[in-house]
Structure formats: structure tokens, C-alpha cells
Design a protein around this motif. Structure first.
Motif, mmCIF file in Angstrom:
data_model
loop_
_atom_site.group_PDB
_atom_site.id
_atom_site.type_symbol
_atom_site.label_atom_id
_atom_site.label_comp_id
_atom_site.label_asym_id
_atom_site.label_seq_id
_atom_site.Cartn_x
_atom_site.Cartn_y
_atom_site.Cartn_z
ATOM 1 N N ARG A 36 0.813 -1.222 0.000
ATOM 2 C CA ARG A 36 0.000 0.000 0.000
ATOM 3 C C ARG A 36 0.840 1.262 0.000
ATOM 4 N N ARG A 39 0.348 4.775 -4.212
ATOM 5 C CA ARG A 39 -1.055 5.218 -4.103
ATOM 6 C C ARG A 39 -1.662 5.446 -5.468
ATOM 7 N N TYR A 104 -0.665 11.653 1.250
ATOM 8 C CA TYR A 104 -1.025 10.959 0.008
ATOM 9 C C TYR A 104 0.094 11.000 -1.040
#
Ligand code: FES
Ligand code: FES
Length: 155
Positions: A36, A39, A104
Motif C-alpha cells: 500500500r 497510491r 497521500y
């Protein structure tokens, strides 16, 4: 019909089952391999949030089809750059400078700058800014991000 695809990710040979050889690398990394770090931002190679390394080069995994990757090519994600016990100098510098707001963009900032620092070990601030000009941060954390990269370069 599903096909088998071999990849080398973070130093390990992996085999995945895919239906579409044009599927972007990012989907495999996140959905099949549970990584993960990279992104999904724009999905159009425009923001940099999905950046990984392929044979040491920064690559936008949202726009890299599996068909363009061979089993021997070395794919490295943020998870493969360092570990919590032994972080990469950039990972350490981002923590030390607290260079994150929502976080992010940070995968892309670190992966892009890690590839850049292998080509320019002692960059100027202007060169760092130029190298990251196409990595977007919607939170406006740029000043701390550049500071963190300069810190890592000087470490
Ligand atoms: S998600 Fe890949 S560049 Fe934006
Ligand atoms: S820290 Fe939020 S997008 Fe960069």
C-alpha cells in the motif's frame, strides 16, 4: 482466460494470475500483493503518487502495463526501500522534518527523490525542486519535502 505472470518485487520473485496483460502495475502491487506504499491518485501519470522503481528508474505504476515488464526487472516499492528498523535516509529525513500532512503524495515524493539522488548525490535546492516538479502535493507541504530531501542528501 487467466494467465500467469512472473515479477520481481522488493527482491522476491512473485507469480500472479492476471486476466488482462495491459493491467497497470499499480493494481497488482496494491490488490494482489497488498503493498500500500504506492497510491492511486490521478491514474494518468500526472501526479506521481503511484511511483515505484523499475531497475532503479522512477516509474508511474498507474500507467505501466504488466505487458511491458519482464520477470527479471527489479521492481521496488516504498516498502522495499527501507524497513522500520533500518529506514532509507529519505524515509528518516521525512520523519525528522515531519514532511507530511495528509501523506497521500509522500510515496511519490520519496520514490522520485530516491531515484533522483542516485543520479545527483549532492543536489542544490533548485535541482531538487526541478526533479520533483511533476510530483503534486495538494496539501502544500513542498517546503518541508524539499528540506527533507536536502537533509537526506547531506546525511
Ligand atoms: S496515480 Fe499515477 S501518476 Fe497519478
Ligand atoms: S501531504 Fe497531502 S498531498 Fe502531499
Amino acid at each position: 482466460m487467466a494467465q500467469r505472470k512472473s515479477l520481481n518485487v522488493n527482491g522476491k520473485a512473485v507469480q500472479i494470475s492476471i486476466d488482462d496483460p495491459e493491467m497497470p502495475l499499480l493494481y497488482v502491487l496494491r490488490d494482489n500483493l497488498g503493498l500500500r506504499g504506492p497510491r492511486f491518485g490521478c491514474g494518468l501519470a500526472q501526479c506521481g503518487a503511484c511511483t515505484v522503481h523499475v531497475d532503479g528508474q522512477a516509474v508511474r505504476s498507474c500507467s505501466k502495463p504488466l505487458s511491458e515488464l519482464a520477470a527479471q526487472q527489479k521492481i521496488v516499492t516504498l516498502e522495499g526501500l527501507g524497513t522500520p528498523q533500518k529506514p532509507h535516509p529519505l524515509q528518516r529525513a521525512f520523519i525528522e522534518e515531519q514532511a507530511v500532512q495528509c501523506g497521500y503524495c509522500i510515496n511519490g515524493m520519496i520514490m522520485e527523490s530516491a531515484a533522483f539522488l542516485t543520479t545527483n548525490k549532492k543536489p542544490t535546492e533548485a535541482q531538487v525542486k526541478e526533479a520533483l516538479a511533476n510530483n503534486l502535493c495538494r496539501c502544500g507541504t513542498h517546503a518541508r519535502i524539499v528540506k527533507a530531501i536536502m537533509r537526506a542528501a547531506q546525511a
